[in-house]
Write a protein that holds these residues in place. Structure first.
Motif, PDB file in Angstrom:
ATOM      1  N   LYS A 130       0.832  -1.210   0.000  1.00 23.36           N
ATOM      2  CA  LYS A 130       0.000   0.000   0.000  1.00 23.36           C
ATOM      3  C   LYS A 130       0.864   1.257   0.000  1.00 23.36           C
ATOM      4  O   LYS A 130       0.580   2.216  -0.723  1.00 23.36           O
ATOM      5  CB  LYS A 130      -0.933   0.006   1.219  1.00 23.36           C
ATOM      6  N   ILE A 131       1.919   1.246   0.803  1.00 25.09           N
ATOM      7  CA  ILE A 131       2.824   2.398   0.869  1.00 25.09           C
ATOM      8  C   ILE A 131       3.504   2.631  -0.481  1.00 25.09           C
ATOM      9  O   ILE A 131       3.562   3.752  -0.986  1.00 25.09           O
ATOM     10  CB  ILE A 131       3.875   2.192   1.989  1.00 25.09           C
ATOM     11  N   CYS A 132       3.995   1.555  -1.082  1.00 23.83           N
ATOM     12  CA  CYS A 132       4.679   1.665  -2.376  1.00 23.83           C
ATOM     13  C   CYS A 132       3.719   2.104  -3.481  1.00 23.83           C
ATOM     14  O   CYS A 132       4.087   2.908  -4.343  1.00 23.83           O
ATOM     15  CB  CYS A 132       5.338   0.341  -2.747  1.00 23.83           C
ATOM     16  N   ALA A 133       2.493   1.586  -3.462  1.00 23.64           N
ATOM     17  CA  ALA A 133       1.495   1.978  -4.460  1.00 23.64           C
ATOM     18  C   ALA A 133       1.185   3.467  -4.341  1.00 23.64           C
ATOM     19  O   ALA A 133       1.160   4.193  -5.336  1.00 23.64           O
ATOM     20  CB  ALA A 133       0.225   1.148  -4.294  1.00 23.64           C
ATOM     21  N   LYS A 134       0.993   3.917  -3.105  1.00 24.42           N
ATOM     22  CA  LYS A 134       0.691   5.334  -2.889  1.00 24.42           C
ATOM     23  C   LYS A 134       1.865   6.216  -3.310  1.00 24.42           C
ATOM     24  O   LYS A 134       1.665   7.258  -3.941  1.00 24.42           O
ATOM     25  CB  LYS A 134       0.351   5.574  -1.420  1.00 24.42           C
ATOM     26  N   ALA A 135       3.088   5.787  -2.990  1.00 28.03           N
ATOM     27  CA  ALA A 135       4.279   6.556  -3.348  1.00 28.03           C
ATOM     28  C   ALA A 135       4.440   6.674  -4.859  1.00 28.03           C
ATOM     29  O   ALA A 135       4.974   7.659  -5.351  1.00 28.03           O
ATOM     30  CB  ALA A 135       5.526   5.922  -2.732  1.00 28.03           C
ATOM     31  N   SER A 136       3.984   5.652  -5.603  1.00 28.32           N
ATOM     32  CA  SER A 136       4.083   5.729  -7.064  1.00 28.32           C
ATOM     33  C   SER A 136       2.788   6.210  -7.699  1.00 28.32           C
ATOM     34  O   SER A 136       2.623   6.125  -8.917  1.00 28.32           O
ATOM     35  CB  SER A 136       4.543   4.402  -7.674  1.00 28.32           C
ATOM     36  N   ASN A 137       1.888   6.730  -6.853  1.00 30.64           N
ATOM     37  CA  ASN A 137       0.641   7.335  -7.328  1.00 30.64           C
ATOM     38  C   ASN A 137      -0.188   6.358  -8.177  1.00 30.64           C
ATOM     39  O   ASN A 137      -0.688   6.710  -9.236  1.00 30.64           O
ATOM     40  CB  ASN A 137       0.938   8.625  -8.102  1.00 30.64           C
ATOM     41  N   ARG A 138      -0.297   5.122  -7.680  1.00 31.12           N
ATOM     42  CA  ARG A 138      -1.035   4.088  -8.387  1.00 31.12           C
ATOM     43  C   ARG A 138      -1.990   3.399  -7.426  1.00 31.12           C
ATOM     44  O   ARG A 138      -1.803   3.432  -6.213  1.00 31.12           O
ATOM     45  CB  ARG A 138      -0.065   3.044  -8.943  1.00 31.12           C
ATOM     46  N   SER A 139      -2.985   2.751  -7.997  1.00 30.06           N
ATOM     47  CA  SER A 139      -3.874   1.955  -7.155  1.00 30.06           C
ATOM     48  C   SER A 139      -3.115   0.722  -6.681  1.00 30.06           C
ATOM     49  O   SER A 139      -2.131   0.294  -7.300  1.00 30.06           O
ATOM     50  CB  SER A 139      -5.117   1.515  -7.938  1.00 30.06           C
ATOM     51  N   LEU A 140      -3.557   0.151  -5.583  1.00 28.65           N
ATOM     52  CA  LEU A 140      -2.930  -1.063  -5.071  1.00 28.65           C
ATOM     53  C   LEU A 140      -3.002  -2.165  -6.124  1.00 28.65           C
ATOM     54  O   LEU A 140      -2.019  -2.867  -6.377  1.00 28.65           O
ATOM     55  CB  LEU A 140      -3.614  -1.506  -3.775  1.00 28.65           C
TER      56      LEU A 140
END
Length: 80
Positions: free
Chosen positions: A22-32
């Protein structure tokens, strides 16, 4: 335009892994979902280039395998 067919899947993941995803998805501005799908696609279909294939073959061949007694010895060898 080609349509991509997707199937719904259910997985059980460790809590720590899910939080990290979730953290990585948010950091790359993408959905999970998009983030996980792309990580899996990369893991399954990424083909190494010729340089990487040669390095893998060399490493598996062990012709340059050396052991070191300590970190200083290793660092000295690396600095040559």
């Amino acid at each position: 335009m080609e349509t991509t067919v997707r199937v719904q899947a259910s997985f059980r993941l460790r809590t720590e892994l899910m939080e990290r995803l979730k953290i990585c998805a948010k950091a790359s501005n993408r959905s999970l979902n998009n983030f996980v799908e792309n990580v899996l696609l990369d893991a399954m279909f990424r083909e190494p280039n010729e340089t990487t294939k040669a390095a893998i073959a060399e490493a598996m061949n062990d012709k340059h395998k050396t052991t070191y007694d300590n970190v200083d010895e290793l660092m000295s060898e690396l600095m040559k």
